[in-house]
Design an enzyme around this catalytic site. Structure first.
Site: not given
Length: 392
Positions: A187, A230, A295, A297
């Site tokens: 990030e 990432n 990740e 969701d």
């Protein structure tokens, strides 16, 4: 720096922790499943091949984040990974890859400047190896979830550089030969696609050249591990993913050992689906990189009472299926990780008030339409669609 104390299994535990709807995929069964009972029911399919791991076959690693640390320390339940045996059984049966949700982040691993608290990270590694699973390491350099002693310390740039190098070298070396992938740099671009020059302590004090150093240090510590960038909101082709595309090309030209690019995949059905997900991952694959979704969701705005509607569950399932199909469509995308599997352990409600139900299982281990959407997509790709072991 003073001599480090390394805490291993059995030692003192860490004290710091810190849109418009798309076409709906059909669910299975009648109306919407109700939110959980007591969460202690026996998970389905553990004694047979009725699980995501079997459906995936050899197409890719299907993974899950292991709950613990972070926001979980503020909840009224004990540590999920060590205390919830049915949950552990799900992790073992359903997945071929695990990630530490918080247990390998700085604030969990580094309770004090001279202490490495490896107990929880070691437990995940040992569990994965006992169950024939690979592990993704998360994360080595990040602007967030850093310990107070680091962000509030009066360190010179030279000292900070040595702290970061020591951390990466120590952590990566500990799991050398055992870790499949590392999120080395996490990030680093903000939502405006600008480098976090002020909000990231490492950039602010050491400059952006530290990015290349992080990858080189990690590669020296474990030449076998795949090393990734990432980030979130880089699912499609947009200014933020463009910024990574440009940066990575420059670093590769300088010989920096970068092996992969991953998008996190935190989605919400209030927004449109990133229809160019596969195209975006493919352009990074065309640079010679591995890609991954790390990740995943899919959260939703919960109606009053907290129970999703059938329409919401079907739209969620559609998003899960399309992400899975995108990962399967890209050569070199060998890893798809769900960011949790039970709603009660999800980070979403605490971060996005009013939103939730983001995972693929209810808390009593019954399966949402999203679970079957992922299972079906995996089975179709692996040739196991319609296999009698997969429950209907």
């Amino acid at each position: 720096m003073r001599r480090r104390e390394i805490l291993t299994a059995g030692a003192v535990a860490t004290t710091m922790a810190a849109a418009a709807p798309a076409a709906a995929a059909p669910g299975r069964g009648g109306g919407p499943k109700k939110p959980p009972g007591n969460g202690r029911a026996k998970p389905p399919g553990l004694a047979k091949k009725d699980n995501l791991a079997f459906a995936a076959g050899n197409t890719l690693k299907i993974g899950c984040a292991v709950a613990g640390g972070g926001h979980h320390t503020d909840q009224d339940y004990p540590d999920p990974f060590t205390s919830d045996e049915p949950y552990r059984e799900v992790l073992a049966a359903e997945f071929t890859s695990l990630s530490a949700e918080n247990q390998m982040k700085w604030d969990h691993l580094r309770p004090a400047p001279d202490v490495y608290a490896f107990e929880d990270a070691d437990a995940i590694m040992d569990f994965a190896e006992a169950n024939g699973q690979v592990v993704r390491g998360h994360t080595l350099m990040w602007h967030n979830q850093n310990p107070a002693w680091l962000v509030g310390g009066d360190y010179s740039p030279e000292q900070l550089r040595e702290i970061l190098k020591d951390h990466i070298t120590t952590v990566v070396s500990r799991y050398a030969g055992r870790m499949q992938q590392w999120d080395v740099v996490n990030e680093i671009f903000d939502d405006d696609a600008q480098l976090r020059l002020e909000g990231n302590i490492w950039f602010r004090e050491l400059g952006t050249e530290i990015i290349a150093d992080c990858f080189r240090w990690a590669h020296e510590a474990d030449p076998e591990a795949l090393l990734f960038f990432n980030d979130y909101n880089v699912d499609g082709i947009n200014p933020k993913s463009d910024a990574y595309y440009t940066l990575i090309q420059d670093l590769l030209a300088d010989g920096v050992p970068i092996h992969g690019f991953s998008t996190q995949g935190h989605l919400s059905i209030r927004y449109g689906f990133p229809g160019d997900l596969a195209e975006n991952l493919q352009r990074f694959a065309d640079l010679g990189l591995q890609t991954a979704i790390t990740e995943l969701d899919v959260r939703m705005d919960l109606p009053e009472g907290g129970e999703p509607t059938q329409a919401q569950l079907e739209q969620q399932a559609d998003y899960y299926r399309r992400v899975t199909e995108a990962a399967l469509a890209v050569d070199g995308c060998d890893s798809l990780t769900l960011w949790g599997v039970l709603d009660k352990y999800s980070w979403v409600p605490g971060t996005f008030p009013g939103e939730g139900a983001a995972t693929v299982l209810w808390d009593d281990f019954t399966r949402k339409p999203a679970y079957f959407a992922v299972q079906d997509a995996l089975a179709e790709a692996s040739g196991r669609a319609g296999h009698p072991a997969l429950r209907r």
